[in-house]
Design a protein around this motif. Structure first.
Motif, PDB file in Angstrom:
ATOM      1  N   VAL A 245       0.827  -1.205   0.000  1.00 48.98           N
ATOM      2  CA  VAL A 245       0.000   0.000   0.000  1.00 48.98           C
ATOM      3  C   VAL A 245       0.862   1.257   0.000  1.00 48.98           C
ATOM      4  O   VAL A 245       0.557   2.236  -0.699  1.00 48.98           O
ATOM      5  N   GLU A 246       1.961   1.273   0.756  1.00 47.81           N
ATOM      6  CA  GLU A 246       2.762   2.494   0.843  1.00 47.81           C
ATOM      7  C   GLU A 246       3.376   2.850  -0.510  1.00 47.81           C
ATOM      8  O   GLU A 246       3.515   4.034  -0.849  1.00 47.81           O
ATOM      9  N   ASN A 247       3.712   1.851  -1.318  1.00 50.45           N
ATOM     10  CA  ASN A 247       4.239   2.142  -2.646  1.00 50.45           C
ATOM     11  C   ASN A 247       3.132   2.336  -3.678  1.00 50.45           C
ATOM     12  O   ASN A 247       3.298   3.096  -4.635  1.00 50.45           O
ATOM     13  N   SER A 248       1.995   1.669  -3.490  1.00 49.47           N
ATOM     14  CA  SER A 248       0.867   1.890  -4.392  1.00 49.47           C
ATOM     15  C   SER A 248       0.341   3.314  -4.255  1.00 49.47           C
ATOM     16  O   SER A 248      -0.091   3.922  -5.241  1.00 49.47           O
ATOM     17  N   GLN A 249       0.372   3.856  -3.041  1.00 49.55           N
ATOM     18  CA  GLN A 249      -0.045   5.244  -2.839  1.00 49.55           C
ATOM     19  C   GLN A 249       0.823   6.192  -3.657  1.00 49.55           C
ATOM     20  O   GLN A 249       0.328   7.129  -4.296  1.00 49.55           O
ATOM     21  N   ARG A 250       2.109   5.956  -3.657  1.00 53.25           N
ATOM     22  CA  ARG A 250       3.022   6.810  -4.435  1.00 53.25           C
ATOM     23  C   ARG A 250       2.731   6.656  -5.928  1.00 53.25           C
ATOM     24  O   ARG A 250       2.769   7.631  -6.684  1.00 53.25           O
ATOM     25  N   ASP A 251       2.464   5.434  -6.358  1.00 54.41           N
ATOM     26  CA  ASP A 251       2.155   5.212  -7.768  1.00 54.41           C
ATOM     27  C   ASP A 251       0.901   5.996  -8.170  1.00 54.41           C
ATOM     28  O   ASP A 251       0.858   6.614  -9.242  1.00 54.41           O
ATOM     29  N   LEU A 252      -0.109   5.971  -7.304  1.00 55.43           N
ATOM     30  CA  LEU A 252      -1.349   6.710  -7.567  1.00 55.43           C
ATOM     31  C   LEU A 252      -1.095   8.207  -7.686  1.00 55.43           C
ATOM     32  O   LEU A 252      -1.582   8.867  -8.614  1.00 55.43           O
ATOM     33  N   ASN A 253      -0.336   8.750  -6.758  1.00 52.38           N
ATOM     34  CA  ASN A 253      -0.089  10.188  -6.748  1.00 52.38           C
ATOM     35  C   ASN A 253       0.754  10.634  -7.943  1.00 52.38           C
ATOM     36  O   ASN A 253       0.509  11.694  -8.533  1.00 52.38           O
ATOM     37  N   ILE A 254       1.751   9.827  -8.287  1.00 56.27           N
ATOM     38  CA  ILE A 254       2.571  10.171  -9.447  1.00 56.27           C
ATOM     39  C   ILE A 254       1.749  10.069 -10.723  1.00 56.27           C
ATOM     40  O   ILE A 254       1.888  10.894 -11.640  1.00 56.27           O
ATOM     41  N   ALA A 255       0.885   9.056 -10.799  1.00 63.26           N
ATOM     42  CA  ALA A 255       0.017   8.932 -11.975  1.00 63.26           C
ATOM     43  C   ALA A 255      -0.876  10.158 -12.124  1.00 63.26           C
ATOM     44  O   ALA A 255      -1.118  10.633 -13.244  1.00 63.26           O
ATOM     45  N   PHE A 256      -1.361  10.681 -11.017  1.00 58.76           N
ATOM     46  CA  PHE A 256      -2.211  11.877 -11.051  1.00 58.76           C
ATOM     47  C   PHE A 256      -1.475  13.059 -11.683  1.00 58.76           C
ATOM     48  O   PHE A 256      -1.982  13.714 -12.595  1.00 58.76           O
ATOM     49  N   VAL A 257      -0.244  13.323 -11.219  1.00 60.38           N
ATOM     50  CA  VAL A 257       0.482  14.473 -11.769  1.00 60.38           C
ATOM     51  C   VAL A 257       0.985  14.189 -13.185  1.00 60.38           C
ATOM     52  O   VAL A 257       1.120  15.117 -13.991  1.00 60.38           O
ATOM     53  N   ASN A 258       1.251  12.916 -13.506  1.00 62.70           N
ATOM     54  CA  ASN A 258       1.619  12.598 -14.885  1.00 62.70           C
ATOM     55  C   ASN A 258       0.455  12.862 -15.829  1.00 62.70           C
ATOM     56  O   ASN A 258       0.635  13.402 -16.932  1.00 62.70           O
ATOM     57  N   GLU A 259      -0.731  12.493 -15.400  1.00 60.49           N
ATOM     58  CA  GLU A 259      -1.901  12.765 -16.225  1.00 60.49           C
ATOM     59  C   GLU A 259      -2.161  14.269 -16.324  1.00 60.49           C
ATOM     60  O   GLU A 259      -2.527  14.777 -17.392  1.00 60.49           O
ATOM     61  N   LEU A 260      -1.955  14.976 -15.217  1.00 58.23           N
ATOM     62  CA  LEU A 260      -2.079  16.434 -15.252  1.00 58.23           C
ATOM     63  C   LEU A 260      -1.122  17.040 -16.272  1.00 58.23           C
ATOM     64  O   LEU A 260      -1.487  17.961 -17.017  1.00 58.23           O
ATOM     65  N   SER A 261       0.104  16.542 -16.295  1.00 58.01           N
ATOM     66  CA  SER A 261       1.105  17.132 -17.190  1.00 58.01           C
ATOM     67  C   SER A 261       0.687  16.990 -18.646  1.00 58.01           C
ATOM     68  O   SER A 261       0.916  17.903 -19.462  1.00 58.01           O
ATOM     69  N   ILE A 262       0.080  15.863 -18.997  1.00 56.78           N
ATOM     70  CA  ILE A 262      -0.378  15.670 -20.373  1.00 56.78           C
ATOM     71  C   ILE A 262      -1.572  16.568 -20.666  1.00 56.78           C
ATOM     72  O   ILE A 262      -1.659  17.195 -21.734  1.00 56.78           O
ATOM     73  N   ALA A 263      -2.484  16.660 -19.705  1.00 54.39           N
ATOM     74  CA  ALA A 263      -3.653  17.528 -19.888  1.00 54.39           C
ATOM     75  C   ALA A 263      -3.244  18.990 -20.019  1.00 54.39           C
ATOM     76  O   ALA A 263      -3.736  19.717 -20.903  1.00 54.39           O
ATOM     77  N   GLU A 265      -0.433  20.146 -20.996  1.00 50.18           N
ATOM     78  CA  GLU A 265       0.269  20.373 -22.260  1.00 50.18           C
ATOM     79  C   GLU A 265      -0.724  20.728 -23.365  1.00 50.18           C
ATOM     80  O   GLU A 265      -0.472  21.619 -24.191  1.00 50.18           O
ATOM     81  N   HIS A 266      -1.866  20.038 -23.364  1.00 46.46           N
ATOM     82  CA  HIS A 266      -2.894  20.348 -24.347  1.00 46.46           C
ATOM     83  C   HIS A 266      -3.491  21.743 -24.121  1.00 46.46           C
ATOM     84  O   HIS A 266      -3.945  22.389 -25.067  1.00 46.46           O
ATOM     85  N   MET A 267      -3.474  22.199 -22.874  1.00 47.99           N
ATOM     86  CA  MET A 267      -4.015  23.527 -22.556  1.00 47.99           C
ATOM     87  C   MET A 267      -2.975  24.631 -22.683  1.00 47.99           C
ATOM     88  O   MET A 267      -3.283  25.808 -22.490  1.00 47.99           O
ATOM     89  N   ASP A 268      -1.724  24.240 -22.969  1.00 48.28           N
ATOM     90  CA  ASP A 268      -0.602  25.177 -23.022  1.00 48.28           C
ATOM     91  C   ASP A 268      -0.421  25.888 -21.678  1.00 48.28           C
ATOM     92  O   ASP A 268      -0.230  27.102 -21.603  1.00 48.28           O
ATOM     93  N   VAL A 269      -0.477  25.080 -20.591  1.00 52.62           N
ATOM     94  CA  VAL A 269      -0.289  25.578 -19.230  1.00 52.62           C
ATOM     95  C   VAL A 269       0.911  24.870 -18.622  1.00 52.62           C
ATOM     96  O   VAL A 269       1.088  23.655 -18.801  1.00 52.62           O
ATOM     97  N   ASP A 270       1.746  25.616 -17.901  1.00 50.97           N
ATOM     98  CA  ASP A 270       2.955  25.077 -17.284  1.00 50.97           C
ATOM     99  C   ASP A 270       2.583  24.219 -16.066  1.00 50.97           C
ATOM    100  O   ASP A 270       2.143  24.742 -15.037  1.00 50.97           O
ATOM    101  N   THR A 271       2.779  22.903 -16.183  1.00 49.73           N
ATOM    102  CA  THR A 271       2.408  21.980 -15.098  1.00 49.73           C
ATOM    103  C   THR A 271       3.152  22.290 -13.805  1.00 49.73           C
ATOM    104  O   THR A 271       2.551  22.327 -12.726  1.00 49.73           O
TER     105      THR A 271
END
Length: 466
Positions: A245-263, A265-271
Motif C-alpha cells: 500500500v505504501e508504494n501503491s499510494q506513491r504510484d497513484l499520486n505520481i500517476a495523477f500528476v503525470n496525467e495532469l502534465s499531459i492535460a 500540455e494540451h491547454m498550453d499551461v505550465d504543469t
C-alpha cells in the motif's frame, strides 16, 4: 532449474521456477573466518545479499550479532569475501565486519537462531506476482533449520503469502510445525538505494509475528538496530499489506500528476508552475511528473491488485494508475520527436544524447529503468542515440540498452539533449557553454524540469518538459 536465492536480481524480471533445492548441483563458497557466536546475542542468517539483505546483515553485525550472509550467487559472495561492497550504498569497510561472514553453503542456516529471508519478488510478463524465489528460499531454509528457529520474511508479497507460501514450504521440507517447532514473522523491507538519509536505522520498521510472543521477540530484535523504532502490526497480513500500500499510494499520486502534465500540455499551461502554486496550501501533497521505474513503485501495486482480484474485487483506480505511468515513456519519446520536428530536424539523421540512464537519481541501477522504454521508442524512428550516466556501468548499459555510451561527457554535434534521470551532477550544466557544442537549433527535453527553462531558451534551446 530453481531460481536462485538472491536479491541481487531484478525484481521485475521473468524467472525460471522448479522444485529442486536452490543449492542443488552448485559449488559452495565456504565460510571464511568462522567464529563462535557471541554468548549474549543470537546468530542471524540473512538469506539474499542484495540491496535489502546486505545492509541488513551489516546492520546486525555492527550491533555485535554474529551474522551469516547466505546467497547462491558465487560471484556476489566471492566479491563480498574479498572485501568489496556490491551495493554501492555501504562501504568496503562496513562489509568487512569481523562479526559477518558470507557463504553459498546452505548448511550455515542451521547455525542461526534467526533466519531473515530477503529475496526478490518480481512480477511476470502478465503482471502476476512471482513468489518462486520465496518458495525456493523457504525450501532451502526448511531443509537446514533446527527446532527453535525464528524465520522472518522481508520480501514484498501480497497479503497471505507468508502463511500460504512460506510456512508450508518450510514445513514440507523440515518436517517441523510452525508455531510449535519453529516461529515465523514478517517485516517488510523499506530499503531506499542511494538515499543516505533514510538508511536501515533511520526508518521505522514494521514488524509482525504469528502470535504475540513472536511479535514481541521480532520487535525486540529489530529495535536493537533501528534507531527510529518499530511499529507492531496486529497481524502478519496487515504488515504484508502495508508494504504494497505504501508504494501503491506513491504510484497513484505520481500517476495523477503525470496525467495532469499531459492535460496541461494540451491547454498550453505550465504543469510545474501549477503544482508550485497549489503546493502553497498546507495540505497539498507535493509530487512531480516523471518516469516511474525501479523495483517497488511500478511493481508493488500488482501484488495488491492480484490478491484483491482473487477475493472478487478489481481495484480499478490502481490499475488505471499503472496504465498512466506505463504510458509516460512513450509520451516522453513523443515530446522528443515533436521538439526535433519544431527544430526542423529530420528524425533519421538526428542525434540525441540521453543524460541519465538509471531508474532514479543518485544510483547506477539500470534494471527496471523506464529510460530504456523511451530509447526503444525513439529507436523506431532511426534516431541516433548515445547515452551518458555518471553512476551506471557502461558495459551493462551497452548490453541492456543497445546504444553507444560515452565514457566522458561530450555534447559535440547533438541535435537534442534528453535529460531523463536528473542526477545531481547534471543540475549545474552551463547551457550557454553547451549550446556552443551542440548542433544548430538544438532541443532540450528536460523530463522532470530539473533545469531552468529561461536558461535553456536564452541559450537557444527548444525546451520541453513534462
Amino acid at each position: 532449474m530453481t531460481p536462485p536465492i538472491s536479491d541481487t536480481e531484478d525484481r521485475t524480471g521473468e524467472q525460471e521456477t522448479g522444485q529442486q533445492p536452490v543449492n542443488a548441483g552448485r559449488k559452495s563458497v565456504s565460510l571464511e573466518h568462522a567464529q563462535e557466536p557471541s554468548v549474549d546475542k543470537p546468530t542471524i542468517c540473512v538469506v539474499g545479499l542484495g540491496y535489502v539483505g546486505l545492509p541488513l546483515a551489516v546492520g546486525f553485525a555492527e550491533s555485535d550479532y554474529r551474522v551469516i550472509g547466505f546467497d547462491v550467487d558465487d560471484s556476489t559472495v566471492e566479491t563480498l569475501q574479498s572485501g568489496t561492497d556490491t551495493t554501492g550504498d555501504l562501504s568496503d569497510e562496513a562489509i568487512q565486519n569481523d562479526e559477518l561472514t558470507y557463504t553459498t553453503d546452505a548448511a550455515a542456516v542451521s547455525r542461526a537462531e534467526y533466519v531473515i529471508i530477503a529475496v526478490p519478488t518480481p512480477v511476470r510478463d502478465d503482471d502476476r506476482p512471482d513468489l518462486s524465489y520465496v518458495e525456493s528460499a523457504a525450501t532451502t531454509v526448511g531443509s537446514k533449520i533446527d527446532a527453535g528457529t525464528t524465520v522472518i520474511l522481508e520480501s514484498t508479497v501480497y497479503p497471505g503469502s507468508t502463511r500460504e507460501v512460506l510456512i508450508p514450504a518450510i514445513e514440507r521440507e523440515s518436517g517441523l510445525t510452525a508455531g510449535e517447532d519453529f516461529w515465523v514473522g514478517y517485516s517488510p523491507e523499506r530499503a531506499t538505494p542511494g538515499d543516505a538519509e533514510h538508511g536501515l536505522e533511520d526508518v521505522v520498521k514494521v514488524v509482525s509475528g504469528q502470535n504475540e510472543e513472536v511479535l514481541e521477540d521480532v520487535a525486540t530484535l529489530y529495535e536493537s538496530i533501528v534507531d527510529a523504532g518499530v511499529h507492531r502490526a496486529p497481524s502478519i497480513e496487515v504488515a504484508e499489506a502495508s508494504k504494497v500500500v505504501e508504494n501503491s499510494q506513491r504510484d497513484l499520486n505520481i500517476a495523477f500528476v503525470n496525467e495532469l502534465s499531459i492535460a496541461f500540455e494540451h491547454m498550453d499551461v505550465d504543469t510545474q508552475a501549477v503544482l508550485d502554486a497549489a503546493s502553497t496550501k498546507w495540505n497539498f501533497h507535493g509530487y512531480r511528473p516523471g518516469l516511474v521505474g525501479g523495483h517497488c513503485i511500478p511493481v508493488d501495486p500488482y501484488f495488491f491488485t492480484y490478491r484483491s482480484a482473487q477475493e472478487g474485487f478489481d481495484p480499478e483506480l490502481m490499475q488505471t494508475s499503472r496504465k498512466v505511468n506505463e504510458s509516460v515513456p512513450a509520451h516522453v519519446a513523443d515530446l522528443t520527436i515533436r521538439a526535433l520536428n519544431d527544430c526542423q530536424k529530420a528524425l533519421s539523421t538526428s542525434r540525441v544524447l540521453v543524460l541519465g540512464l538509471a531508474y532514479k537519481p543518485g544510483v547506477g541501477d539500470i534494471r527496471s529503468s523506464k529510460v530504456f522504454d523511451v530509447i526503444e521508442t525513439l529507436d523506431e524512428y532511426d534516431i541516433d542515440i548515445e547515452g551518458y550516466d555518471p553512476f551506471a556501468d557502461n558495459d551493462a548499459v551497452r548490453d541492456a540498452f543497445g546504444i553507444d555510451v560515452q565514457e566522458t561527457l561530450s555534447f559535440d554535434g547533438f541535435d537534442a539533449i534528453l535529460l531523463a534521470t536528473p542526477h545531481a551532477e547534471f543540475e549545474h550544466i552551463d547551457l550557454t557553454a553547451v549550446a556552443s557544442d551542440v548542433a544548430e537549433n538544438p532541443a532540450l527535453i528536460d523530463v522532470t524540469g530539473a533545469l531552468e527553462e529561461g536558461d535553456a531558451t536564452d541559450a537557444g534551446f527548444e525546451y520541453r518538459k513534462l
